[in-house]
Structure formats: C-alpha cells, structure tokens
Design an enzyme around this catalytic site. Structure first.
Site, mmCIF file in Angstrom:
data_model
loop_
_atom_site.group_PDB
_atom_site.id
_atom_site.type_symbol
_atom_site.label_atom_id
_atom_site.label_comp_id
_atom_site.label_asym_id
_atom_site.label_seq_id
_atom_site.Cartn_x
_atom_site.Cartn_y
_atom_site.Cartn_z
ATOM 1 N N GLU A 61 0.816 -1.222 0.000
ATOM 2 C CA GLU A 61 0.000 0.000 0.000
ATOM 3 C C GLU A 61 0.854 1.277 0.000
ATOM 4 O O GLU A 61 0.841 2.069 0.949
ATOM 5 C CB GLU A 61 -0.971 -0.030 1.183
ATOM 6 C CG GLU A 61 -1.928 -1.205 1.076
ATOM 7 C CD GLU A 61 -3.027 -1.221 2.122
ATOM 8 O OE1 GLU A 61 -2.927 -0.472 3.114
ATOM 9 O OE2 GLU A 61 -3.997 -1.982 1.933
ATOM 10 N N GLU A 99 -4.127 -8.835 -1.551
ATOM 11 C CA GLU A 99 -4.713 -8.739 -0.206
ATOM 12 C C GLU A 99 -6.164 -8.303 -0.249
ATOM 13 O O GLU A 99 -6.539 -7.396 -0.982
ATOM 14 C CB GLU A 99 -3.938 -7.738 0.657
ATOM 15 C CG GLU A 99 -4.457 -7.671 2.096
ATOM 16 C CD GLU A 99 -3.782 -6.561 2.900
ATOM 17 O OE1 GLU A 99 -2.550 -6.428 2.796
ATOM 18 O OE2 GLU A 99 -4.498 -5.836 3.608
#
Length: 485
Positions: free
Chosen positions: A233, A336
């Site tokens: 991220e 994810e």
C-alpha cells in the site's frame, strides 16, 4: 440426469470473458458422455462445499431467450492460473501456536489439503513486521546501514514453523511471496516505521540489499521465495507500518536498485510485483512503471487490493481489465483482501462471503492470475494487531476455548481454490442473465471447473452449455456452486 440431492438451487450470475484469448485449445474438445459434479454452499442451509448433484450432459439445440444459461467454451483460453492462498502473518502464527495440536492439524488440513481441505497453493508473508503482529520489529539493529546485524531469529518462534507446516500440508511446496510494510525507521524521512514517511534516497541500495538478505535467509531455512512486492500500500499513510512511494519513485527504485540488485545477487528468477495497493490507482501505477522498458524488464506484474470502496464507491473491477489490456504480457495478482471492522457476532455474516465470491469472479475474468486472501487465521478479537486494526479472517481460533470458527468466506474461497489448480487456463464463460456471475477454468488434468454465484434472493434454474451439450440444474439464493466436468 442423476440427482444426488434435492437441495440444489438456482444459479449463475453474469460471467464475462475478456477478448484476445492466449491459446486456442483442441478443436475436438467435447463433453459428450461426461458428467458434471455440482458442489454447493448456500445461505440458510447446511450446504458447505457439499456435493449436491451429478448431471449427465445431453444434446440441446439452440438456447432460448426464455432460459437462463451459462455458456462455457474450453477452446478459448486466457491467463494461466498460479494459485489461491492466504497470508501467514505474525498474527496468524501467534494464534496458531496457542491452539491445541489437534486444532493446529485441523486448520492446516482445512486450508492446504486438496482433498480433505480447500487446497491452498500460495502464501504471502511479511518482511519483518506489519500491523498484524504483537509489535513492530525489524531484522537489524536500528541504525545498522551495513545490515551486519541482519537476522530472522524473530520469525523462528512462530512464523517460520507455521509456514513450514503449511508447506508440508500442501504436499511439500507453496508458492510463497513476501511484502514489506516499512523499511527500518532510520531509513525513512519521518524516522518512524509507522505513519507513512518515505524511504530516503541514500538508503535505496541498503533497502534493496535487505530484500536480498531476507530471501536468502528464508531460502536457507528451506522456504523458497517465489517473489516480492515492492511495498504494501505505497500510497497510504497508515497508523501502522507504512511507507509512501509515488509511481515515479517506485519505478526508479525497481529500475535502478531492486531489479539490478536481484540480478547481480543471482536472484533473477525472483518475481517482482509492483503497486500492491487498491484497484483505484492501479492503471496509473502500471502505466508509469510498465511503460518504461528499463523498469518493466524486472517486473513480473502488478498486485492489487480491494479496499478502494473506503471512499463510498463500488469496487473498480474494470481497472483490472484495463491494465491487462494495456500490458498483456505482464501478470496481475490479487495480493490482499479481508473484511474489516471485526465483530464476533458477524462470524456467519453472509455478505462477507459474497464479497469474496464477487471479487474473485470479476478479478479472474479480468485477467488475474492468482488471488491471495489476507490473514489465514486470527483470534476471537480479530487480532492480534498492535494498533487495534482488528479484522476478519476466513477462520478464527478462539484462544480461550481452543476451538476453530469457520466463516462462510472460507467455503466461498474454497469453491475456487479446491477445484481450480495451478497451471489451469481460464476459459470463456458467460451467463445470459445479470442475476448470475460465473467464471471457468480448464485444469491441467483436462477437467473444467465452472464457478457460478447467485447473490439474489430467489433460486435460479439454469442450463450450462458446452457447444450443443448441456446440463440443467438450479442454484439456491445467496449461494455459490462449482461444477466440475
């Protein structure tokens, strides 16, 4: 038609296949004389990956507009499937260690055994800590820019033993890749592993070397590393371990440091996955990195998550397709996803499972080669998590009672992972009604697995066609089916 159970119900949501198939299969493929075995998981029932019917294909003429149909064409083939699995984090391993041995064996079999479980074939793990751990840590002493103190001893207590047992339960191997959440604090602009910050340019080489040390240390323990993502991220400033890279910064780190370092260190075979964040900015990140040939030569593909709906919008599935269309020679990997905001009274909350089914069908139909859930196991509080970011896992271990809680998401994932095996080719699949979703794969052993989802409130009767042969079945409301033939 041989019916094994009357509890079959109405069926598939709209599958859509993408153009430009990669492979033309044998022209004489036929299902004549074959039997489709149907497995069902359904809300408001006890069906959980249950075999519910065995159906004979028979000749059927032109489909009618009044019928609901799913059309499967094994001759039109697309991306190669690499696997489905989940992340073995510190949190998962810590909970696992607190369970009785019998429950540990049950969990490993449930996830990794392809016959008695759902056949997970890949795994993600972390490069030192993330939020799903009891605390932050790295593999070196703070300030050690020479990496002379590098050691993975921390992981030997919980995480490495669980990964090894998962590999054993899966038959001896797992496709294992690793992701960092943050470099050590001294390498960052904010001098903190938490709260974002950036990797300082003077530490680019040291950080690339850190990846190499991690890979070689894990492989020395008998855990082959398939690849890495560059940064978890990279556009999110989180209250947990996080680090920001713009697209240009990630491109240049890969092009000038990580990629060349891997090649110089004999790790050219390790796959580098960029982005590893949500579908919203996926195209911009891929365009920036993959359009640069000097960066792209080091990159296997682009990873993505599903949390873009934090802003109130819908999942951006079409962005996955746009990237595959733009860079057909590069791969896509879902790295994810989990259901956030843990609450024990929602263990059996069906929309959590349907989120998985919808995402997996769309992601695969848009060109994704593999799909990775987040933590494979969490405790009765949705942790441990050192900043209180408690979430759901498909399976929870109650450390007070020693029992396992299997959520519907486990079974929904299993409809894909159990029946679609590594090396499969996605094939063309489409439904005639928007009420059904579907995807299909041709396995290396010649079997076809077609997954059909009914998120609606009513059963659906449908025909599954391959050429002019079809079977007739139904799918229950809020149900998922896999038809194997």
């Amino acid at each position: 038609m041989r019916i094994l159970s009357l509890s079959l119900l109405v069926v598939l949501f709209g599958c859509a296949s993408k153009p430009s198939p990669d492979v033309a299969a044998e022209a004489d493929y036929s299902v004549a004389g074959k039997v489709a075995t149907v497995y069902t998981t359904a809300d408001q029932s006890d069906l959980r990956l249950s075999m519910t019917a065995s159906l004979d294909f028979s000749a059927n003429p032109q489909p009618l507009e009044t019928e609901v149909a799913v059309f499967v064409e094994p001759r039109l083939q697309y991306q190669t499937f690499i696997g489905i699995g989940g992340a073995i984090t510190d949190a998962s391993a810590e909970v696992f260690a607190r369970l009785p041995e019998a429950r540990q064996r049950e969990l490993l079999e449930a996830y990794y055994n392809p016959v008695r479980g759902i056949g997970y074939s890949l795994a993600r793990t972390t490069i030192h800590s993330c939020d799903f751990a009891s605390g932050s840590y790295t593999y070196i002493d703070e300030g050690d820019d020479k990496l002379s103190t590098f050691s993975i001893d921390h992981d030997r207590t919980y995480r490495i033993p669980m990964i090894k047992r998962g590999m054993e339960a899966a038959g001896g191997s797992l496709l294992l890749y690793a992701s960092p959440w943050s470099p050590p604090a001294f390498m960052k602009s904010n001098k903190n592993m938490l709260q974002g910050g950036k990797l300082l340019p003077e530490y680019y080489q040291a950080w690339a070397d850190y990846f190499v040390k991690f890979i070689k240390a894990y492989e020395a323990e008998g855990m082959p590393i398939w690849g890495v993502t560059v940064q978890n991220e990279p556009m999110a400033v989180q209250r947990w371990e996080s680090c920001i890279y713009t697209a240009d910064e990630e491109r240049d780190f890969v092009k000038n440091f990580l990629g060349p370092t891997f090649w110089k260190q004999g790790l050219k075979d390790k796959n580098i996955v960029v982005w590893d964040h949500n579908r919203d900015l996926l195209a911009q990140r891929a365009n920036t990195i993959l359009s640069d040939p000097e960066a792209a030569k080091y990159v296997w593909g682009t990873g993505f998550h599903w949390y873009e709906n934090w802003s109130g919008g819908e999942p951006m599935f079409e962005n996955v397709a746009r990237v595959k269309e733009a860079f057909p020679d590069k791969q896509l990997l879902f790295t994810e996803g989990c259901n956030e905001r843990f609450s024990a009274d929602k263990y059996q909350y069906w929309p959590n499972a349907e989120r998985y089914g919808r995402a997996m069908i769309h992601d695969f139909n848009n060109g994704t080669a593999g799909w990775t859930d987040w933590n494979i196991l969490l405790d009765e509080n949705g942790g441990p998590n050192h900043v209180g970011n408690f979430c759901f896992a498909p399976v929870h271990g109650d450390t007070r009672t020693g029992e396992l809680v299997f959520t519907p998401a486990y079974y929904y994932i299993g409809h894909f992972s159990k029946f679609i095996r590594p090396g499969a080719q996605r094939i063309s699949a489409a439904s005639s009604r928007s009420s059904l979703l579907c995807t299909a794969f041709l396995n290396p052993d010649g079997t076809v697995a077609t997954v059909v989802m009914n998120p609606g409130d009513h059963p659906v009767t449908y025909k599954l066609y391959v050429d002019n042969q079809a079977v007739v079945t139904e799918i229950l409301p809020h149900a998922l089916q896999t038809l194997v033939f």
